[in-house]
Design an enzyme around this catalytic site. Structure first.
Site, PDB file in Angstrom:
ATOM      1  CB  CYS A   1      -9.588   4.452   0.999  1.00 59.77           C
ATOM      2  SG  CYS A   1      -8.171   4.789   0.864  1.00 59.77           S
TER       3      CYS A   1
ATOM      4  CG  HIS B   1      -4.962   4.422   4.553  1.00 58.51           C
ATOM      5  ND1 HIS B   1      -4.633   4.501   3.734  1.00 58.51           N
ATOM      6  CD2 HIS B   1      -4.331   5.162   5.459  1.00 58.51           C
ATOM      7  CE1 HIS B   1      -3.401   4.720   3.392  1.00 58.51           C
ATOM      8  NE2 HIS B   1      -3.021   5.018   4.584  1.00 58.51           N
TER       9      HIS B   1
ATOM     10  CD  GLU C   1      -0.263   6.826   6.216  1.00 60.67           C
ATOM     11  OE1 GLU C   1       0.345   6.217   6.893  1.00 60.67           O
ATOM     12  OE2 GLU C   1      -0.976   6.191   5.589  1.00 60.67           O
TER      13      GLU C   1
ATOM     14  CB  CYS D   1      -3.495   0.110  -2.313  1.00 63.17           C
ATOM     15  SG  CYS D   1      -3.165   2.423  -2.776  1.00 63.17           S
TER      16      CYS D   1
ATOM     17  CG  ASP E   1      -1.663   1.295   0.814  1.00 61.23           C
ATOM     18  OD1 ASP E   1      -2.908   1.595   0.619  1.00 61.23           O
ATOM     19  OD2 ASP E   1      -2.335   1.645   2.524  1.00 61.23           O
ATOM     20  CB  SER E   2       0.478   4.388  -0.431  1.00 61.77           C
ATOM     21  OG  SER E   2      -0.781   5.008   0.516  1.00 61.77           O
TER      22      SER E   2
HETATM   23  N1  DGL Z   1      -5.177   3.421   0.937  1.00 61.28           N
HETATM   24  C1  DGL Z   1      -5.112   3.710  -0.509  1.00 61.28           C
HETATM   25  C2  DGL Z   1      -5.684   3.177  -0.828  1.00 61.28           C
HETATM   26  O1  DGL Z   1      -6.444   2.026  -0.502  1.00 61.28           O
HETATM   27  C3  DGL Z   1      -5.407   5.477  -0.133  1.00 61.28           C
HETATM   28  C4  DGL Z   1      -3.950   5.796   0.435  1.00 61.28           C
HETATM   29  C5  DGL Z   1      -3.516   7.402  -0.521  1.00 61.28           C
HETATM   30  O2  DGL Z   1      -3.839   7.691  -1.126  1.00 61.28           O
HETATM   31  O3  DGL Z   1      -2.401   6.752  -0.126  1.00 61.28           O
HETATM   32  O4  DGL Z   1      -6.409   3.858  -2.212  1.00 61.28           O
END
Ligand code: DGL
Length: 287
Positions: free
Chosen positions: A189, A191, A156, A73, A10-11
């Protein structure tokens, strides 16, 4: 080989929601988690840039011979999946969008025109990946799409559901959707499951909230089982090893705060090391 690790990437720390769900579903599996913390957010970047970042991460982890790569992600799944499958032929790769879309349809039940809301990053919404995945299965579904770009950076930063800023952002984003009426809300997402309890309270009991992390873990378990690659050796306690591109102590602290997961200090990987896996690519990011 069934003893090979599963890569989850993931990011940032959002994909840990998938890693946590995977550990619960598949406790004997070793997981290599990669959070590209120096280069997040992905959700406001172009498809070329996100694809390039993810390709570099996979190249970096390939020498560890993963049996499966999970793009944990939504943004990377939406923007990069077809290109990744072309780049890494023979490597099983799966994402989060198809399982989330399937679960949304199931939750909508027999309703003739279910209203399905999706909250996600700008890039995921713009890609129309959820629209395609849902409408292919139920072309009469009505979709309410809302990009929620503030949520991943706020998470984050370590803010939780009881933080006034988080509540304000959620109200701003969700109120218009609630006014139009929703049967299902997809957390598009990885997150967002961190805020699931707050979101579920806000939208009320009449709306089924779909947690893409949980759905994704179920999907990976089914894929590994079909390929006879599940680790069945119950004497082996699965290991979670994390890699990050920004060596901030925050990562391990937030991992335990949000997920109740105690993780070993992550290994720092300099972004330069990742760029070096991709020598033919230009140094300047695509815009
Ligand atoms: N976790 C990422 C997702 O599921 C998004 C976070 C980001 O923008 O880096 O899209």
């Amino acid at each position: 080989m069934s003893s090979a690790p599963i890569v989850v990437l993931d990011s940032g720390l959002g994909g840990l929601t998938v890693a946590a769900a995977l550990r619960q579903a598949l406790p004997y599996e070793d997981i290599l988690y990669f959070g590209d913390t120096a280069r997040l957010p992905y959700g406001s970047k172009s498809a070329q840039t996100v694809t390039r970042f993810v390709r570099q991460i996979i190249r970096f982890l390939l020498p560890r011979n993963p049996k499966h790569v999970v793009i944990a992600c939504n943004t990377a799944t939406a923007l990069a999946m077809p290109s990744l499958r072309q780049s890494f032929v023979g490597l099983p790769i799966s994402g989060v969008i198809e399982p989330g879309a399937r679960a949304a349809i199931e939750a909508a039940g027999a309703k003739a025109t279910p209203v399905i809301g999706i909250i996600a990053t700008e890039a995921t919404i713009r890609s129309k990946a959820y629209d395609r995945a849902i409408l292919r299965r139920r072309n009469h579904a009505r979709l309410l799409l809302q990009s929620t770009p503030l949520l991943a950076p706020i998470i984050e930063e370590g803010r939780t559901g009881d933080d006034p800023l988080v509540r304000l952002a959620l109200k701003q984003y969700l109120s218009p959707m609630m006014q139009r009426g929703m049967d299902v809300l997809v957390l598009g997402c990885t997150h967002y499951p961190i805020l699931k309890t707050t979101i579920a309270k806000l939208v009320g009991a009449g709306v089924t909230v779909i947690d893409s992390a949980h759905q994704c873990a179920q999907d990976v378990a089914a894929r590994l089982s079909r390929a006879s690659l599940l680790r069945t050796d119950s004497s082996h306690a699965g290991d979670l090893r994390c890699f990050v591109t920004d060596d901030s102590p925050r990562f391990a602290v937030l991992a335990s705060k949000f997920l109740g997961m105690k993780i070993d200090p992550p290994t720092w990987v300099a972004p330069e090391t990742l760029y070096a896996t991709d020598p033919s690519a230009p140094i300047r990011e695509a815009v």
